[in-house]
Design an enzyme around this catalytic site. Structure first.
Site, PDB file in Angstrom:
ATOM      1  CG  PHE A 299       4.034  -3.452  -5.382  1.00 24.33           C
ATOM      2  CD1 PHE A 299       2.825  -3.366  -4.700  1.00 24.33           C
ATOM      3  CD2 PHE A 299       5.223  -3.415  -4.651  1.00 24.33           C
ATOM      4  CE1 PHE A 299       2.806  -3.256  -3.318  1.00 24.33           C
ATOM      5  CE2 PHE A 299       5.204  -3.302  -3.273  1.00 24.33           C
ATOM      6  CZ  PHE A 299       3.985  -3.223  -2.604  1.00 24.33           C
ATOM      7  CG  LEU A 322       8.086  -6.446  -7.748  1.00 25.65           C
ATOM      8  CD1 LEU A 322       8.745  -7.599  -7.002  1.00 25.65           C
ATOM      9  CD2 LEU A 322       6.719  -6.140  -7.148  1.00 25.65           C
ATOM     10  CD  GLU A 323      10.439   2.374  -5.987  1.00 21.32           C
ATOM     11  OE1 GLU A 323      11.151   1.950  -5.048  1.00 21.32           O
ATOM     12  OE2 GLU A 323       9.670   3.324  -5.886  1.00 21.32           O
ATOM     13  CG  LEU A 324      10.233  -4.105  -4.000  1.00 27.59           C
ATOM     14  CD1 LEU A 324      10.724  -5.526  -3.773  1.00 27.59           C
ATOM     15  CD2 LEU A 324       8.725  -4.018  -3.811  1.00 27.59           C
ATOM     16  N   GLY A 325      11.822   0.377  -2.777  1.00 29.00           N
ATOM     17  CA  GLY A 325      12.550   1.261  -1.866  1.00 29.00           C
ATOM     18  C   GLY A 325      14.039   0.981  -1.859  1.00 29.00           C
TER      19      GLY A 325
END
Length: 621
Positions: A299, A322-325
């Site tokens: 994601f 998860l790569e969320l910024g």
């Protein structure tokens, strides 16, 4: 007088050597031709969008105002023949407001069927060789290089970015990933032999990286080509099929980019069903994230949505990356040559109109250089030109913008509110700070490049990811304070450290709470064409897991440990009598195991010898 030629044995040897040489050379040429044939790129044609759609004279229905904030269906733009009960997604160019297409959104039933098709296709794909997979990647690379201008223009039209940003963030980075897979992918995924200890000297221990099955990637809109192709390339090389869910913002371009991969697979003799594209509204997304056939989810997006994806994935214990910024800092050490690094700072802040997960959002500078840096950044940011790379100006000339549009104006009110709040708490800005009404692109989604100084590190603007062309300049007095400021947010994705002393830069880099650091540079841990070997990801609220590099490729596989006898004909595992069932004597069995442990693991040789003697006595009883 008659002459005769005596046949010399030496001539026979020379002739034999020559014959052997030419025979070997012939075998090599045959092998090389066969090898080259199996590894050659397969040319294929993928119909491009109409030239007018990606050209400067493109005209279409304009979506303006509130319409640009939503991709819901518009009755006037709905193609005839679409079922009235079906939801639609409206695609538009954010730099001009031009309508691009109206496309059907996927229903839950369609998503489930796409996953099933990918699962069926993967059964055959997992049996392919690395040569087969390299051929697909090489064919895609050739197509991308040959069609780079068209690909860049398609990305520009759907996102409003500039051609330069498309070339750097979409084309170059994707080619770099393909080169890495071609050169190193097989080495990373081939069976790996692990070390044994003394007890297991007769065993061979290996890790085999086997395909998972069907994996999913839910990707953001800021780089529609690269964000879609990158997980697809990795999944295919790992032997998986993949379902990609793109953002509603970029369904027009992503459909074309993913379609090229499906065309390539077919040209190479494989099922195009290996790659499935999904685009839907949030209420239908559970059909993907809760599917029992999905073995891994990557994601890329917001923290809010990432949490929902991770929670949904727990239903089937599906692993998630998860790569969320982030809120990436750039620390400038005292006495740093600001002029030398100012261009890298500008690129790190304003590339892709600031819509970059590893973009620099905070510049942390020593108080002695604060005024110089603030004035320099204001001057350079004030000279940046905004516009569309694919539209003519009023004089008929295609402009040369430095920054493109943002994906939509739906965050402009909030951006202006946060900037004004920072100003109320002591921050100053002389450049930007508000949306831009373009003189001849009045329906475009433009926000002025902004430089804000004297920022309170506790302010909302310093703690939230802005994902916009906004530079924050923050002062510090000591190195320890600079490190604390850099670590002082809930994010931990990337960072940069600039300074004349490399050792000091390294010291600071090791103190930063993040996943990646560039020293005297920006973003080279991913965007450079030579470092795709590195894992990409962060910590804290920036997510967990890694994609890219060996770690990312292996995360799309099942690492299976296999142990086999090295010399099965000579030695294999047997159960000694003292510990064989039924146990005849607890004292004897304890003496045997205790002696074995002491002999193998004791530090002192005396203890080892004594343990060996006890082991032998226990074995004879």
């Amino acid at each position: 007088m008659a002459s005769s030629y005596e046949y010399d044995d030496d001539d026979s040897h020379v002739f034999g050597y020559l014959l052997t040489f030419f025979f070997a050379w012939g075998i090599y040429l045959v092998w090389w031709r066969w090898h080259s044939f199996r590894n050659r790129a397969i040319p294929f044609r993928h119909p491009a969008p109409h030239v007018r759609q990606i050209g400067p004279t493109f005209q279409a229905t304009r979506l303006e105002g509130a319409s640009l904030k939503s991709h819901e269906q518009y009755p006037d733009l709905r193609p005839p023949g679409f079922p009235p009960e079906r939801k639609c997604i409206t695609a538009f160019d954010p730099s001009t407001g031009f309508h691009l297409a109206t496309m059907l959104a996927d229903s839950k039933e369609e998503i489930t069927e796409k996953i099933a098709r990918a699962d069926r296709a993967q059964k055959a794909w997992r049996q392919t060789s690395f040569t087969d997979r390299r051929r697909v990647v090489r064919s895609l690379k050739k197509w991308l290089v040959d069609n780079q201008e068209t690909c860049a223009k398609v990305a520009c039209r759907d996102t409003g970015k500039t051609l330069l940003d498309a070339a750097l963030g979409e084309i170059l980075t994707t080619c770099s990933k393909m080169d890495w897979l071609l050169a190193h992918g097989e080495r990373v995924l081939r069976p790996e032999t692990r070390y044994n200890n003394l007890l297991m000297f007769y065993k061979k221990s290996q890790v085999h990286y086997e395909p998972l099955g069907v994996v999913a990637a839910i990707v953001s809109w800021n780089y529609p080509l690269h964000n879609a192709w990158s997980p697809i390339l990795a999944a295919l090389f790992a032997g998986d099929a993949i379902v990609v869910k793109c953002s509603e913002h970029v369904i027009w371009s992503t459909s074309w980019f993913v379609g090229a991969i499906m065309t390539c697979l077919q040209a190479c003799g494989h099922s195009p069903d290996l790659v499935q594209l999904v685009c839907c509204y949030p209420e239908e997304a559970d059909a993907l994230t809760r599917s029992s056939l999905i073995r891994h989810i990557t994601f890329i997006g917001s923290e809010e949505v990432g949490r929902k994806v991770a929670m949904a994935a727990t239903e089937n214990l599906t692993p998630v990356t998860l790569e969320l910024g982030g809120k990436d800092p750039a620390i400038l050490l005292p006495s740093t040559d600001l002029k030398r690094w100012s261009s890298i700072l500008m690129r790190g802040i304003f590339q892709n109109a600031g819509q970059n997960c590893i973009g620099i959002e905070r510049v942390i500078v020593h108080s002695s250089q604060y005024n110089e840096l603030y004035e320099m950044m204001c001057e350079r940011a004030g000279e940046l030109r905004l516009g569309s790379a694919l539209s003519q100006g009023q004089d008929g000339v295609v402009p040369n913008p430095d920054c493109g549009a943002m994906i939509s104006p739906d965050r402009f009110d909030d951006l202006e509110r946060v900037i004004n709040d920072a100003e109320d708490h002591g921050a100053v800005f002389e450049v930007g700070g508000h949306r831009y009404e373009h003189q001849w692109l009045e329906h475009g989604s433009y926000f002025l490049p902004t430089v804000i100084g004297n920022v309170d590190p506790r302010a909302e603007i310093a703690q939230r990811e802005m994902f916009a062309p906004i530079a924050l300049i923050i002062k510090y007095d000591t190195i320890e304070e600079a490190i604390a400021l850099a670590n002082g947010t809930r994010y931990g994705l990337g960072a940069s450290v600039f300074g004349p002393d490399t050792e000091k830069c390294m010291y600071i880099a090791k103190q930063l709470e993040c996943g990646m650091v560039s020293i005297n540079d920006f973003g080279v841990f991913y965007v450079s064409p030579v470092v795709q070997d590195l894992p990409f990801g962060g910590m804290k609220a920036s997510g967990y897991g890694r994609f890219g590099g060996p770690e990312g490729l292996r995360s799309l596989t099942n690492p299976k440990a296999i142990v086999v006898d090295r010399f099965g004909w000579l030695v294999s595992t047997s159960i000694p009598r003292p510990v064989d069932y039924p146990i005849r004597s607890m004292a004897q069995s304890w003496q045997f195991i205790s002696g074995l442990i002491g002999f193998v693991y004791a530090e002192e040789w005396r203890t080892r010898i004594e343990s060996l003697m006890g082991l032998i006595r226990a074995s004879k009883q």
